[in-house]
Design an enzyme around this catalytic site. Structure first.
Site, PDB file in Angstrom:
ATOM      1  N   GLN A  29      18.981   6.334  -1.200  1.00  0.00           N
ATOM      2  CA  GLN A  29      19.632   5.020  -1.133  1.00  0.00           C
ATOM      3  C   GLN A  29      20.799   4.965  -2.112  1.00  0.00           C
ATOM      4  O   GLN A  29      20.988   5.876  -2.915  1.00  0.00           O
ATOM      5  CB  GLN A  29      18.602   3.943  -1.499  1.00  0.00           C
ATOM      6  CG  GLN A  29      17.950   4.204  -2.853  1.00  0.00           C
ATOM      7  CD  GLN A  29      16.524   3.691  -2.962  1.00  0.00           C
ATOM      8  OE1 GLN A  29      16.020   3.035  -2.070  1.00  0.00           O
ATOM      9  NE2 GLN A  29      15.871   3.974  -4.071  1.00  0.00           N
ATOM     10  N   HIS A  60       8.531 -10.434 -11.702  1.00  0.00           N
ATOM     11  CA  HIS A  60       7.578  -9.492 -12.310  1.00  0.00           C
ATOM     12  C   HIS A  60       6.307 -10.183 -12.782  1.00  0.00           C
ATOM     13  O   HIS A  60       5.214  -9.642 -12.642  1.00  0.00           O
ATOM     14  CB  HIS A  60       8.270  -8.702 -13.439  1.00  0.00           C
ATOM     15  CG  HIS A  60       9.306  -7.765 -12.902  1.00  0.00           C
ATOM     16  ND1 HIS A  60      10.578  -7.670 -13.394  1.00  0.00           N
ATOM     17  CD2 HIS A  60       9.245  -6.883 -11.863  1.00  0.00           C
ATOM     18  CE1 HIS A  60      11.253  -6.770 -12.693  1.00  0.00           C
ATOM     19  NE2 HIS A  60      10.465  -6.283 -11.759  1.00  0.00           N
ATOM     20  N   ASP A  84      12.122   0.011 -12.047  1.00  0.00           N
ATOM     21  CA  ASP A  84      12.800  -0.626 -13.195  1.00  0.00           C
ATOM     22  C   ASP A  84      11.844  -0.864 -14.354  1.00  0.00           C
ATOM     23  O   ASP A  84      12.277  -1.130 -15.480  1.00  0.00           O
ATOM     24  CB  ASP A  84      13.448  -1.947 -12.752  1.00  0.00           C
ATOM     25  CG  ASP A  84      12.464  -2.830 -12.009  1.00  0.00           C
ATOM     26  OD1 ASP A  84      11.623  -3.454 -12.675  1.00  0.00           O
ATOM     27  OD2 ASP A  84      12.523  -2.883 -10.763  1.00  0.00           O
ATOM     28  N   GLU A 104       7.408   5.996  -8.156  1.00  0.00           N
ATOM     29  CA  GLU A 104       8.767   5.610  -7.752  1.00  0.00           C
ATOM     30  C   GLU A 104       9.406   6.812  -7.058  1.00  0.00           C
ATOM     31  O   GLU A 104       9.480   7.884  -7.643  1.00  0.00           O
ATOM     32  CB  GLU A 104       9.558   5.176  -8.997  1.00  0.00           C
ATOM     33  CG  GLU A 104      11.042   5.009  -8.788  1.00  0.00           C
ATOM     34  CD  GLU A 104      11.406   3.967  -7.737  1.00  0.00           C
ATOM     35  OE1 GLU A 104      11.048   2.795  -7.901  1.00  0.00           O
ATOM     36  OE2 GLU A 104      12.057   4.343  -6.733  1.00  0.00           O
ATOM     37  N   ASP A 134       6.681  10.073  -3.257  1.00  0.00           N
ATOM     38  CA  ASP A 134       6.617   9.094  -2.180  1.00  0.00           C
ATOM     39  C   ASP A 134       5.278   8.343  -2.296  1.00  0.00           C
ATOM     40  O   ASP A 134       4.208   8.961  -2.229  1.00  0.00           O
ATOM     41  CB  ASP A 134       6.714   9.868  -0.854  1.00  0.00           C
ATOM     42  CG  ASP A 134       6.687   8.940   0.348  1.00  0.00           C
ATOM     43  OD1 ASP A 134       6.387   7.746   0.179  1.00  0.00           O
ATOM     44  OD2 ASP A 134       6.966   9.437   1.453  1.00  0.00           O
ATOM     45  N   ASP A 152       5.494  -2.902  -5.249  1.00  0.00           N
ATOM     46  CA  ASP A 152       6.765  -3.464  -5.717  1.00  0.00           C
ATOM     47  C   ASP A 152       7.905  -2.664  -5.102  1.00  0.00           C
ATOM     48  O   ASP A 152       8.692  -2.027  -5.794  1.00  0.00           O
ATOM     49  CB  ASP A 152       6.800  -3.408  -7.258  1.00  0.00           C
ATOM     50  CG  ASP A 152       8.081  -3.993  -7.826  1.00  0.00           C
ATOM     51  OD1 ASP A 152       8.843  -4.605  -7.055  1.00  0.00           O
ATOM     52  OD2 ASP A 152       8.315  -3.829  -9.036  1.00  0.00           O
TER      53      ASP A 152
HETATM   54  N1  SPD Z   1      15.327  -8.479  -1.618  1.00  0.00           N
HETATM   55  C1  SPD Z   1      14.679  -8.152  -2.810  1.00  0.00           C
HETATM   56  C2  SPD Z   1      13.397  -7.460  -2.694  1.00  0.00           C
HETATM   57  C3  SPD Z   1      13.029  -6.909  -4.008  1.00  0.00           C
HETATM   58  C4  SPD Z   1      11.735  -6.277  -4.127  1.00  0.00           C
HETATM   59  N2  SPD Z   1      11.540  -5.434  -5.285  1.00  0.00           N
HETATM   60  C5  SPD Z   1      12.310  -5.681  -6.431  1.00  0.00           C
HETATM   61  C6  SPD Z   1      12.040  -4.686  -7.519  1.00  0.00           C
HETATM   62  C7  SPD Z   1      11.904  -5.332  -8.836  1.00  0.00           C
HETATM   63  N3  SPD Z   1      10.995  -4.653  -9.672  1.00  0.00           N
END
Ligand code: SPD
Length: 281
Positions: A29, A60, A84, A104, A134, A152
C-alpha cells in the site's frame, strides 16, 4: 496544500497540509505521514486517514478497553494490524497483560509511526512482540490461545479485505481462550458503499460467536465522524454486572490517561440509532 479523502463522489474530508513527512509505496500500500494545520501529524494508507496525533485517542481507547475490561483477566492479547502502536498502548494499560502479539503486515507503518508519531506507540514495553506477517495466516496457526483479540485493520480494500471474511473470524474464534473477547473496527454507518460489508460482517459474527454487538465512537477524521466497531465474545456480554464493576474500578484507576472512554461511554456506546440498526437487518 490540502489532503482530501472522498468517501462519496466529491464529498469527503479536507485537511490542510503543511508538509509531507513520509511517503512510501510498499509492496502492500501507499503509506504517508502528513503534517497538518489542525490535527498534528496524520497517517494515511492509500489516501485514507488512519490516525492523527490529535484524535487517535478516541479510536484506540474504544477498540481496546471494551474488550479488555470485559475479560476478567486479559493476560494474552493479539492485535491484528495496529502498526502505529496506539491499540497496544491502550491494551498495556491493563496490569493483567503479560504478552501482546501485534501482527502488522507492513513494517513501513511501524517505521513511519516510530519516527513521525512517536507519542502514539508504546514500542519499548517488553510485553509487546511485533511480527511483520500476514494476520490472516497468523491466526490460522495459533496454538496458544489469546484472551483478547483486536482487529485493528484498515478499510476493506487491498490487503485488509480478508479481515472481513468468514474464514478469518472462524480462525479468530478458535484462537480465543474460553472466556475470550474480540473487537474489530467495522467502518462508518454513514458511508453507503460500506453497508454490504458491514451487514455481511455482523451476520457472520452472529453465526460465529455467542455474543456479537455493534458499538459506536465519534472520530472526527474518519468518514462522516461516526465509526462502528464490533464486540464479540464466547459468552461475556458488555453489560454483564461483573464487566460494569471492572469498568468502574479500572477507569477510576486509569484516571486522566483515558480521554474518551469512561463508565458511561462503555454502556452508551452500544446504543444504536435506528438508521444504524437498519443497516444490520
Ligand atoms: N477509515 C479508517 C479506518 C481505520 C482503521 N484502522 C486505523 C488504525 C489505527 N490504529
Amino acid at each position: 496544500m490540502q489532503f482530501n479523502e472522498f468517501y462519496n463522489e466529491r464529498t469527503g474530508l479536507t485537511v490542510g497540509i503543511k508538509k509531507v513527512l513520509f511517503s512510501e509505496s510498499t509492496p502492500y500500500q501507499k503509506v504517508e505521514v502528513l503534517e497538518t494545520d489542525t490535527w498534528g501529524n496524520m497517517m494515511t494508507i492509500d489516501g485514507m486517514v488512519m490516525l492523527s496525533e490529535k484524535d487517535e485517542f478516541v479510536y484506540h481507547e474504544m477498540i481496546a478497553h471494551p474488550a479488555m475490561f470485559a475479560h476478567p483477566e486479559p493476560k494474552r492479547v493479539l492485535i491484528i494490524g495496529g502498526g502505529d502502536g496506539g491499540t497496544a498502548r491502550e491494551v498495556m494499560r491493563h496490569p493483567a497483560v503479560t504478552h501482546v502479539d501485534m501482527v502488522e503486515i507492513d513494517e513501513a507503518v511501524v517505521r513511519a509511526s516510530k519516527q513521525f508519531l512517536p507519542e502514539v506507540g508504546a514500542f519499548d514495553d517488553p510485553r509487546l512482540h511485533v511480527h511483520y506477517e500476514d494476520g490472516i495466516r497468523f491466526v490460522e496457526q495459533v496454538t496458544d490461545p489469546y484472551d483478547v483479540i483486536i482487529i485493528d485493520g484498515s478499510d476493506p480494500v487491498g490487503p485488509a479485505v480478508a479481515l472481513f471474511s468468514e474464514s478469518f473470524y472462524r480462525n479468530c474464534r478458535k484462537a480465543l481462550s474460553g472466556q475470550g473477547v474480540l473487537t474489530a473496527q467495522t467502518e462508518s454507518p454513514w458511508v453507503g458503499s460500506y453497508h454490504p460489508a458491514i451487514r455481511n460482517l455482523f451476520s457472520l459474527l452472529k453465526e460465529t460467536f455467542e455474543v456479537s454487538e455493534m458499538y459506536l465512537a465519534f472520530i472526527p477524521l474518519y468518514p462522516a465522524g461516526m465509526w462502528s466497531l464490533a464486540f464479540t465474545s464466547r459468552g461475556i456480554h458488555p453489560h454483564d454486572p461483573d464487566v460494569s464493576e471492572r469498568v468502574e474500578k479500572g477507569t477510576m484507576r486509569m484516571g486522566s490517561a483515558l480521554r474518551y472512554y469512561n463508565r458511561d461511554i462503555h454502556h452508551a456506546a452500544f446504543a444504536l440509532p435506528g438508521f444504524v440498526r437498519d443497516i444490520l437487518e
